[in-house]
Design a protein around this motif. Sequence first.
Motif, short mmCIF file in Angstrom:
data_model
loop_
_atom_site.label_atom_id
_atom_site.label_comp_id
_atom_site.label_asym_id
_atom_site.label_seq_id
_atom_site.Cartn_x
_atom_site.Cartn_y
_atom_site.Cartn_z
N ARG A 193 0.70 -1.09 -0.10
CA ARG A 193 -0.03 0.11 0.00
C ARG A 193 0.83 1.39 -0.03
O ARG A 193 1.97 1.28 0.69
N THR A 194 0.60 2.28 -0.69
CA THR A 194 1.10 3.53 -0.87
C THR A 194 0.12 4.75 -0.49
O THR A 194 -1.07 4.88 -0.98
N ALA A 195 0.57 5.94 0.17
CA ALA A 195 -0.27 7.07 0.49
C ALA A 195 0.89 8.04 0.03
O ALA A 195 1.97 8.25 0.43
N ALA A 196 0.19 9.06 -0.82
CA ALA A 196 0.91 9.99 -1.60
C ALA A 196 0.37 11.30 -1.47
O ALA A 196 -0.93 11.44 -1.58
N LEU A 197 1.22 12.27 -1.12
CA LEU A 197 0.68 13.60 -0.98
C LEU A 197 0.21 14.11 -2.28
O LEU A 197 0.84 14.03 -3.39
N ASP A 198 -0.77 14.90 -2.50
CA ASP A 198 -1.04 15.65 -3.38
C ASP A 198 0.00 16.24 -4.28
O ASP A 198 0.80 17.17 -3.46
N PRO A 199 0.27 16.14 -5.49
CA PRO A 199 1.66 16.75 -6.00
C PRO A 199 1.32 18.11 -6.09
O PRO A 199 2.49 18.70 -6.50
N GLN A 236 1.46 5.21 8.66
CA GLN A 236 0.74 4.34 9.48
C GLN A 236 -0.66 4.57 9.69
O GLN A 236 -1.46 3.60 9.49
N SER A 237 -1.20 5.70 9.79
CA SER A 237 -2.73 6.04 9.92
C SER A 237 -3.57 5.72 8.76
O SER A 237 -4.42 5.24 8.81
N LEU A 238 -2.48 5.84 7.62
CA LEU A 238 -3.50 5.66 6.34
C LEU A 238 -3.18 4.20 5.83
O LEU A 238 -4.15 3.53 4.90
N LEU A 239 -2.33 3.64 6.03
CA LEU A 239 -1.79 2.19 5.56
C LEU A 239 -2.13 0.93 6.25
O LEU A 239 -2.12 -0.14 5.86
N HIS A 255 -5.34 15.52 1.88
CA HIS A 255 -4.27 15.92 1.28
C HIS A 255 -3.36 14.60 0.66
O HIS A 255 -2.69 14.70 -0.28
N PHE A 256 -3.80 13.25 0.89
CA PHE A 256 -3.36 12.01 0.68
C PHE A 256 -3.93 11.46 -0.09
O PHE A 256 -5.30 11.24 0.25
N THR A 257 -3.58 10.51 -1.07
CA THR A 257 -4.49 9.52 -1.92
C THR A 257 -3.74 8.16 -1.51
O THR A 257 -2.49 7.98 -1.52
N THR A 258 -4.41 7.21 -1.07
CA THR A 258 -4.21 5.81 -0.81
C THR A 258 -4.26 4.71 -1.97
O THR A 258 -5.59 4.77 -2.18
N VAL A 259 -3.45 3.94 -2.32
CA VAL A 259 -3.56 3.08 -3.37
C VAL A 259 -2.98 1.81 -3.19
O VAL A 259 -2.07 1.75 -2.07
N VAL A 260 -3.32 0.61 -3.51
CA VAL A 260 -2.90 -0.58 -3.34
C VAL A 260 -2.08 -0.95 -4.69
O VAL A 260 -2.60 -0.97 -5.75
N ASN A 261 -0.67 -1.34 -4.29
CA ASN A 261 0.12 -1.52 -5.46
C ASN A 261 0.06 -3.00 -6.03
O ASN A 261 -0.45 -3.88 -5.25
#
Length: 273
Positions: A193-199, A236-239, A255-261
């Motif tokens: 899993r990845t959580a990424a900040l809005d670019p 940790q909170s998001l993933l 502000h973050f988007t979470t995806v499953v790789n």
Amino acid sequence: MTPCSSLTAELGLENLRGATLAEVDAAAALQHRVDRKYLVPLDRARRLIARLSDSHHVLDLGGRRTTSYLSTYFDTEQLGSWRAHVQGRRRRWKVRTRLYAEDGLCRAEVKTKDGRGATVKHALKVPAAEYGELTAQVTEFVDRVLDRAGVPVTAKELSAAAEVRYVRATLADLDHGSRVTLDGTLSCHRDDRTAALDPGHVLIETKGGAQPASADRLLLGMGVRPVSLSKYIVGQSLLTPGLPDNDVRRLARAHFTTVVNPAPLPAERIRAA
């Protein structure tokens, strides 16, 4: 365009006077400091840098004005470090290894809080090949620092819990000993899993004394307010499934988007990123 060169252009870093690492460390190493954090749209971050250009230099490493950071955070099986921060405990702590990718440098770091609430950071240089590991040397270092800080945790209780990646620019006021860091392309990784900040945003941290520095005052003038946000705590909170809801998660979701790789990133690719 690489993430490093992209952030340099987006923030207008090429317009600032450069400073060497030795100059920045001599003036603003700040191992004992007060940190203030802000989530800032790129256009306001660029305005901030332009207004700091008379007083601040940008860290310049042979013509490169940003650096790719990889940080592996270690925690107990019960996520004691995460819980101490979310619950606002007085004895908060973090343990990590950090790789400065372009330079092939690595450090083990332990961060704690002193009696006044200021951050105290201890660092140990280690071989880059040992990034993400708690070797015997690092274990001894971690145990010594945590024991002195009164944290009832030992390195043998810790394992790798998450990795954070970002590109950082560092500004320093060489006359007054304060620093400003700007982190872009920020992402947190755990398992698949990845959580990424809005670019369109960067995370800005000011690092100085008890009184707000010029960067803090300028940000307040732009309508930007400090946030309580730790990269590891956000990750940790998001993933991690099953963790209790908290203010950090509610802020991060905006502000973050979470995806499953499709598959976890192999360790050898992480180290070469």
